[in-house]
Write a protein that holds these residues in place. Sequence first.
Motif, PDB file in Angstrom:
ATOM      1  N   TYR A   1      10.464  -2.680  -3.854  1.00  0.00           N
ATOM      2  CA  TYR A   1       9.345  -1.922  -3.980  1.00  0.00           C
ATOM      3  C   TYR A   1       8.548  -1.281  -2.496  1.00  0.00           C
ATOM      4  CZ  TYR A   1       3.771  -0.648  -3.769  1.00  0.00           C
ATOM      5  OH  TYR A   1       2.350   0.138  -3.082  1.00  0.00           O
TER       6      TYR A   1
ATOM      7  N   PRO B 168      -0.754   3.701  -6.345  1.00  0.00           N
ATOM      8  CA  PRO B 168      -1.492   2.831  -5.013  1.00  0.00           C
ATOM      9  C   PRO B 168      -0.700   2.637  -4.436  1.00  0.00           C
ATOM     10  CG  PRO B 168      -1.304   1.275  -6.572  1.00  0.00           C
ATOM     11  CD  PRO B 168      -0.474   2.474  -7.034  1.00  0.00           C
ATOM     12  N   GLY B 169       0.207   2.858  -3.599  1.00  0.00           N
ATOM     13  CA  GLY B 169       0.799   2.480  -2.684  1.00  0.00           C
ATOM     14  C   GLY B 169       0.783   4.279  -1.618  1.00  0.00           C
ATOM     15  N   LYS B 170       1.047   3.994  -0.478  1.00  0.00           N
ATOM     16  CA  LYS B 170       1.022   4.981   0.615  1.00  0.00           C
ATOM     17  C   LYS B 170       2.475   5.990   0.497  1.00  0.00           C
ATOM     18  CE  LYS B 170      -2.025   3.842   3.236  1.00  0.00           C
ATOM     19  NZ  LYS B 170      -2.896   2.680   4.307  1.00  0.00           N
TER      20      LYS B 170
ATOM     21  N   THR C  88      -5.668  -0.199  -1.355  1.00  0.00           N
ATOM     22  CA  THR C  88      -5.670   1.027  -2.157  1.00  0.00           C
ATOM     23  C   THR C  88      -7.256   1.362  -2.837  1.00  0.00           C
ATOM     24  OG1 THR C  88      -3.642   1.396  -2.453  1.00  0.00           O
ATOM     25  CG2 THR C  88      -4.715   3.796  -3.063  1.00  0.00           C
TER      26      THR C  88
ATOM     27  N   LYS D 153       6.924   2.093 -14.536  1.00  0.00           N
ATOM     28  CA  LYS D 153       5.424   2.410 -14.510  1.00  0.00           C
ATOM     29  C   LYS D 153       4.393   3.257 -13.495  1.00  0.00           C
ATOM     30  CE  LYS D 153       2.906  -1.448 -12.679  1.00  0.00           C
ATOM     31  NZ  LYS D 153       2.892  -2.647 -12.560  1.00  0.00           N
TER      32      LYS D 153
ATOM     33  N   THR E 264      11.046  -8.387  -4.770  1.00  0.00           N
ATOM     34  CA  THR E 264       9.843  -7.597  -4.914  1.00  0.00           C
ATOM     35  C   THR E 264       9.509  -6.756  -3.495  1.00  0.00           C
ATOM     36  OG1 THR E 264       9.293  -9.481  -5.721  1.00  0.00           O
ATOM     37  CG2 THR E 264       7.996  -7.926  -5.465  1.00  0.00           C
ATOM     38  N   ARG E 265       8.672  -6.943  -2.746  1.00  0.00           N
ATOM     39  CA  ARG E 265       9.416  -6.682  -1.044  1.00  0.00           C
ATOM     40  C   ARG E 265      10.696  -5.423  -1.488  1.00  0.00           C
ATOM     41  NH1 ARG E 265       3.806  -4.732   0.867  1.00  0.00           N
ATOM     42  NH2 ARG E 265       4.722  -3.268   2.219  1.00  0.00           N
TER      43      ARG E 265
ATOM     44  N   LEU F 115      -1.782  -3.748  -4.988  1.00  0.00           N
ATOM     45  CA  LEU F 115      -3.271  -3.147  -4.308  1.00  0.00           C
ATOM     46  C   LEU F 115      -2.729  -1.827  -3.918  1.00  0.00           C
ATOM     47  CD1 LEU F 115      -3.216  -6.718  -3.201  1.00  0.00           C
ATOM     48  CD2 LEU F 115      -5.000  -4.942  -5.643  1.00  0.00           C
ATOM     49  N   GLY F 116      -1.012  -1.850  -3.954  1.00  0.00           N
ATOM     50  CA  GLY F 116      -0.845  -0.109  -2.955  1.00  0.00           C
ATOM     51  C   GLY F 116       0.480  -1.216  -1.443  1.00  0.00           C
TER      52      GLY F 116
END
Lengths: 261, 84
Positions: free
Chosen positions: B29, B81-83, A119, B70, B25-26, A112-113
């Motif tokens: 990421y 999708p991330g900032k 996003t 990916k 995971t976090r 989802l971002g």
Amino acid sequence: MAHQAHAYHMVDPSPWPLTGAVAALLLTSGTAIWMHFNSLVLMTLGLVLLLLTMYQWWRDIIREGTFQGHHTPPVQKGLRYGMILFITSEVFFFLGFFWAFYHSSLAPTPELGGCWPPTGITTLDPFEVPLLNTAVLLASGVTVTWAHHSIMEGQRKQAIQSLTLTILLGFYFTFLQAMEYFEAPFTIADGVYGSTFFVATGFHGLHVIIGSTFLAVCLLRQVQFHFTSEHHFGFEAAAWYWHFVDVVWLFLYISIYWWGS
Amino acid sequence: MSYEEKLKNYRTAPFDARFPNTNQTRNCYQNYLDYHRCNKALSAKNQDPAPCQWYHRVYKSLCPISWVQKWDGQLEAGTFPGKI
């Protein structure tokens, strides 16, 4: 010559529980058939049977209570318990969807971002139509209370007016929500945001329609002099259900529309 | 310890108290994001992006290769999708 020596209601044999069960079977299997084999027959049959069952079963209850006097105080107490338990079960139903929403929104995944809203999702402005919807439902809560007091005070005309107003507000909410659904920049297929939004608000909307229908039946009954100032449990049940629908909306508004935007 | 020393002594990703649980995971990421954000920020100021290598090492150690592939693909296509 024999008559009952107790205040309870031994209901006469009735076919409606059976037709209701058959309707449930047809609806469930029919929905599965529709999804896999593109045939609406079974599901439509189930829907028709369900509607007929509801109409006739509740008509019979009105006959038993209002015309035949079977709803003595202990019987009414049982009906009250029943409605409270039913509404409680509905609370748990919605609790599940709120759980789903918070599960996904409190720890948004990388897909989802890592953010909520995800996003690419443009959320609805909570201070536009959703706020109006909140005002509409809160107002309808006031009018239904007005209707209750009117009934208790024997004010027939005011009861009819306030009950009608409540139903109109319910229709207005449904209309506004339908417009929102049509205009929304996202759909149910737009990731977990779309899923949680439309399933939660969708089931709520269905309950608004059910509640409005219940109130409309009460209006018809009020017009036909079914309710007395002391005994009008059908109306009270409808009012409880309506307040429940209102409270669910408030939670939806705060969680999904406001916090989730 | 300067960042060059830190990079020279790197063996694997150290314990990060921000991510104490089994699900890392976090951690992966966040370091992926931080690497690219660091690069973007330092390049914008015309500075040497070498300190960003720390985040690069960490996410390379932690992340499944398929995830990195990916996300790299998404970055290239402009669909990440991330900032950053």
